[in-house]
Write a protein that holds these residues in place. Sequence first.
Motif, PDB file in Angstrom:
ATOM      1  N   LEU A  85       0.794  -1.231   0.000  1.00  0.00           N
ATOM      2  CA  LEU A  85       0.000   0.000   0.000  1.00  0.00           C
ATOM      3  C   LEU A  85       0.819   1.271   0.000  1.00  0.00           C
ATOM      4  N   PHE A  91      -5.504  -1.267  -7.359  1.00  0.00           N
ATOM      5  CA  PHE A  91      -6.120   0.043  -7.583  1.00  0.00           C
ATOM      6  C   PHE A  91      -5.077   1.018  -8.135  1.00  0.00           C
ATOM      7  N   GLU A  92      -5.558   2.025  -8.853  1.00  0.00           N
ATOM      8  CA  GLU A  92      -4.654   3.074  -9.340  1.00  0.00           C
ATOM      9  C   GLU A  92      -3.831   3.630  -8.187  1.00  0.00           C
ATOM     10  N   GLY A  93      -2.522   3.684  -8.383  1.00  0.00           N
ATOM     11  CA  GLY A  93      -1.650   4.329  -7.415  1.00  0.00           C
ATOM     12  C   GLY A  93      -1.490   3.598  -6.092  1.00  0.00           C
ATOM     13  N   ARG A  94      -2.058   2.422  -5.978  1.00  0.00           N
ATOM     14  CA  ARG A  94      -2.026   1.704  -4.694  1.00  0.00           C
ATOM     15  C   ARG A  94      -0.592   1.521  -4.190  1.00  0.00           C
ATOM     16  N   GLY A 126       2.010   3.198  -5.159  1.00  0.00           N
ATOM     17  CA  GLY A 126       2.769   4.409  -5.451  1.00  0.00           C
ATOM     18  C   GLY A 126       2.078   5.126  -6.602  1.00  0.00           C
TER      19      GLY A 126
END
Lengths: 179, 446
Positions: free
Chosen positions: B394, B415-418, B420
């Motif tokens: 995360l 998920f998007e950007g999870r 980073g």
Amino acid sequence: MKAFRSVTSTAVVLDRADVDTDQIIPKQFLKRIERSGFGEFLFFDWRKAPDFELNHQRGKILIAGRNFGCGSSREHAPWALEDYGFEAIVAPSYGDIFRQNSLKIGLLPVELPPEQVRDLMDRARAGEELTVDLEVRTAGGHPFELDDFSRKCLLEGMDEIALTLRDEAAIAAYESAHA
Amino acid sequence: MGRTLFEKVWDSHVVTHDEGRPDLLYVDLHLVHEVTSPQAFEGLRLAGRKVRRPDLTVATMDHNVATGDDTPADPLSQQQLDALATNCAEFDVPLHATGSGREGIVHVIGPELGLTQPGKTIVCGDSHTSTHGAFGALAFGIGTSEVEHVLATQTLSQRKPRTLRIHFEGERAPGVTAKDLVLVAIGEIGVDGGVGHVIEYAGPAIEALSMEGRMTVCNMSIEAGARAGMIAPDETTFAYLRERGVEIDERWRDLPSDPDAVFDREVVIDVATVKPQVTWGTNPGMVASIDDVVPEPADEAAERALAYMALTPGTPIREITVDRVFIGSCTNSRIEDLRAAAAVVQGRHVHPSVRAMVVPGSACVKVQAEAEGLDQVFTAAGFEWRRAGCSMCLGMNPDVLAPGERCASTSNRNFEGRQGAGGRTHLVSPEVAAATALEGHFAVPA
């Protein structure tokens, strides 16, 4: 908890399904130990796109797609929505934990059938002010369901812990029966 | 009429059942970590309340801890870790702090310490609390307001969820793991297929899993939107518990769903046809077999996902190259996961264009892996061997993807950007992650 009775406002339309709480409030903002001040980081990454819905719509009601708030249990997500200025959300369905968290802080998650959500999205896009009224349980004129207990808690801004502590005798009895 | 496993656990924990109010459920075990608890403790302090049952509460540090020797926690993370230590001291809550030797990801240490047991109700301010359902416990994630409620009252007011049984028929083919089973299930019912439900995983393919495999399956229940996931306790469960010094309670044998129990919904999955899975999109339901191609987008969400993931429909999954490999997280960081990955990389080397890391789920897992020499296998193969924590699942600690980097990850969310901002995550099993690290593109063990 903040009480909620009704809100009349223009609405922000976020017509996307499965919006997860990682998008609502990304992880780097979960390091704060306070409850307030999350609004400016709401949809932090998505807001970098100029055409993102929140960048050109205003209102105290958010209308979203199905399964809104799925994923992580972070209560920071409803905190951020509330701090940003939203008082009610309307969507066909929600992530269970998000829905529960919202109810606990006085942010009303209204659930309506997809076609009625679509109708409200259309009306909101046309600039209509919508009313979400918890006393009579309607959103933009569409009746919605919310159990009596949650409704009462919201209307009164109830301290649920104080309410449960009234059941102290029952809790103590359970503990001695299961010791 | 018979009752389901879920109903039996629920019924035995009802403190009050009043018309017009949700049931008040007793909580047997409350797990606490640094990210979702500070505001709850502050709430207690402001109201002058105590923690009702510190003896049923256990805290650890996991989300924010830095897992490398070279990287201290950033100041904000450190402040949150310090706040947990202060709160636990003030409210008498037992804490397995970093460096104590018993710390680790909250969902790894609960079972490991023998705290997770059949028939218990277990909550934690973390959605992957569903992991503990592998033991036949009712375990679910809660928000910070509810954390405060449990701290103050040891109860939670809950509306009773519906029941969904997913029956896994047939046997797993070689190379197919628990992770693949749960990814297939999520792909089948969708990321909101379990909303409002508690899932019971059943069938021969579930019974054949080890406890660690069962934890992997239950862990991802929330990725199908479910409130919790459960598996009936059996001899496999009891053997795991005995090894951890837990005395078997004969009443646990009555917990499995009765033969005539009725579920609100049933789904059947044919395990024999399941192949190793790789997610291609930005939620765990966007998943395909490793032998498939990136699908044509079926809707706007899929189009957006493919754009974010920088993938073209029709591309064979096996031809997608990765920059990073992450083996860890509450889904796949236990000793069996590390053994499986080590067996794949033994005597081989990570592809030169890949940076790969292994992060054990707990300090105990790390010690055990090192005793078995797994750390040597990994480091000789070019993997980084790190300290226990949530790490790159995360991105709340220094382990993050750079924008645009693509990662094969054994974690639970793509998920998007999870992992980073701008990072691209593909969820896979430890075996596929290990093989992918060697080849530089998605692969199964040779």
